[in-house]
Design a protein around this motif. Structure first.
Motif, PDB file in Angstrom:
ATOM      1  N   THR A  67       0.832  -1.210   0.000  1.00 63.74           N
ATOM      2  CA  THR A  67       0.000   0.000   0.000  1.00 63.74           C
ATOM      3  C   THR A  67       0.864   1.256   0.000  1.00 63.74           C
ATOM      4  OG1 THR A  67      -1.771  -1.139   1.211  1.00 63.74           O
ATOM      5  CG2 THR A  67      -1.791   1.273   1.246  1.00 63.74           C
ATOM      6  N   ARG A  71       1.120   4.158  -2.856  1.00 67.53           N
ATOM      7  CA  ARG A  71       0.950   5.578  -2.540  1.00 67.53           C
ATOM      8  C   ARG A  71       2.151   6.399  -3.003  1.00 67.53           C
ATOM      9  NH1 ARG A  71      -4.162   7.332  -1.567  1.00 67.53           N
ATOM     10  NH2 ARG A  71      -5.284   5.821  -0.291  1.00 67.53           N
ATOM     11  N   LEU A  74       1.763   6.931  -6.637  1.00 67.19           N
ATOM     12  CA  LEU A  74       0.701   7.908  -6.916  1.00 67.19           C
ATOM     13  C   LEU A  74       1.014   9.294  -6.367  1.00 67.19           C
ATOM     14  CD1 LEU A  74      -2.502   5.771  -6.134  1.00 67.19           C
ATOM     15  CD2 LEU A  74      -1.498   6.267  -8.369  1.00 67.19           C
ATOM     16  N   GLN A 138      -7.233   4.864  -8.343  1.00 67.94           N
ATOM     17  CA  GLN A 138      -7.293   3.882  -7.259  1.00 67.94           C
ATOM     18  C   GLN A 138      -8.381   2.830  -7.453  1.00 67.94           C
ATOM     19  OE1 GLN A 138      -6.551   4.814  -2.998  1.00 67.94           O
ATOM     20  NE2 GLN A 138      -6.655   6.932  -3.688  1.00 67.94           N
ATOM     21  N   LEU A 142      -8.019  -0.952  -6.264  1.00 70.45           N
ATOM     22  CA  LEU A 142      -8.837  -1.492  -5.181  1.00 70.45           C
ATOM     23  C   LEU A 142      -9.532  -2.783  -5.596  1.00 70.45           C
ATOM     24  CD1 LEU A 142      -9.665  -0.760  -2.275  1.00 70.45           C
ATOM     25  CD2 LEU A 142     -11.692   0.337  -3.214  1.00 70.45           C
ATOM     26  N   TRP A 230      -7.137   0.810   2.991  1.00 74.37           N
ATOM     27  CA  TRP A 230      -7.647   2.169   3.158  1.00 74.37           C
ATOM     28  C   TRP A 230      -7.028   2.857   4.362  1.00 74.37           C
ATOM     29  CZ3 TRP A 230      -9.637   5.185  -0.221  1.00 74.37           C
ATOM     30  CH2 TRP A 230     -10.426   4.682  -1.262  1.00 74.37           C
ATOM     31  N   GLY A 233      -3.342   3.613   3.588  1.00 76.82           N
ATOM     32  CA  GLY A 233      -3.296   4.612   2.531  1.00 76.82           C
ATOM     33  C   GLY A 233      -3.707   5.997   3.014  1.00 76.82           C
TER      34      GLY A 233
END
Length: 260
Positions: A67, A71, A74, A138, A142, A230, A233
């Motif tokens: 994760t 991130r 991104l 995302q 996901l 989640w 993140g």
């Protein structure tokens, strides 16, 4: 804002159909076929498995690390989102003046309104879709996470902390933390705005409360591994927002002080 909502709804439907094209009860392997399996699910499955093997077969810790890696990948998009959001907040008074200037609903006036609005956006480096882009990116990640978890027995049946990755959190701790972290992240994005600016951006106020509720409800019913994704993140995003917005706010304070 309406266009953004419609875009997200359309994309959600498309991705929902795409994710439904593969059966969750079929194991994901190197022999799995189809674009979704080959380019999304299987690579993510292998990455989670590889990191887990590096850390004594801890799939929960692997999801945390993967994760964070996602991130980091991104990060440029998120930085762009924050800068665009900050710029959007700053131009609200000017934007309101343009709207008042072209308040008539006839076609020519509305066309001029759109033209001057876009010129204002370009002048201040505002991208209206920048806020949606990280969320759009995302979505397939996901869904790929969900398939990688549910179609890999070793991940689905693995226990981490107090929960099993393939089952919902029995104590609802992860959903609560996920919702809380989402609220905090949204709140930080609105930091530095006053009541007048917030009243000019009702969509941001709506998202402040809608997003945490949506994330919390999803986390209650879906596998804990997704809720873990989640939580990690959004905690990462909170730290990232604090780090990125701090120099922005200092610049704003310096400009305000210089204008006095």
């Amino acid at each position: 804002m309406r266009k953004k909502v419609l875009l997200l709804m359309a994309l959600t439907v498309v991705l929902g159909l795409l994710s439904g094209c593969t059966q969750v009860d079929q194991d994901i392997t190197s022999e799995s076929t189809g674009i979704w399996n080959v380019w999304f699910v299987y690579p993510l499955h292998m990455l989670i498995k590889y990191v887990a093997e590096t850390f004594n077969d801890s799939y929960g810790l692997s999801i945390v690390i993967v994760t964070i890696l996602i991130r980091l990948v991104l990060l440029p998009l998120n930085i762009k989102q924050l800068k665009s959001s900050k710029a959007m907040q700053d131009i609200q008074p000017e934007l309101q003046k343009v709207r008042e200037k072209y308040s008539s609903k006839d076609a020519n006036t509305q066309q001029q309104l759109q033209k001057e609005t876009m010129e204002l956006f370009q002048k201040n480096g505002v991208n209206p879709l920048a806020g949606c882009l990280p969320l759009i990116v995302q979505m397939p990640i996901l869904i790929a996470f969900y398939h990688a978890i549910m179609r890999t027995a070793a991940i689905k049946e693995h226990s981490f902390l107090w929960f099993q990755l393939g089952e919902p959190d029995p104590y609802f701790i992860l959903p609560i933390v996920a919702a809380g972290a989402t609220f905090l992240q949204q709140k930080l994005m609105m930091a530095g705005t006053n009541t007048t600016q917030n009243s000019m951006m009702p969509q941001m106020t709506m998202m402040l409360y809608m997003m945490p509720v949506m994330i919390g409800v999803v986390a209650i019913f879906f596998p804990s591994a997704l809720a873990l994704y989640w939580v990690v993140g959004n905690i990462f995003m909170v730290g990232q927002t604090l780090i990125i917005r701090r120099p922005m706010m200092k610049d704003k304070d310096a400009q305000t002080g210089g204008n006095k």
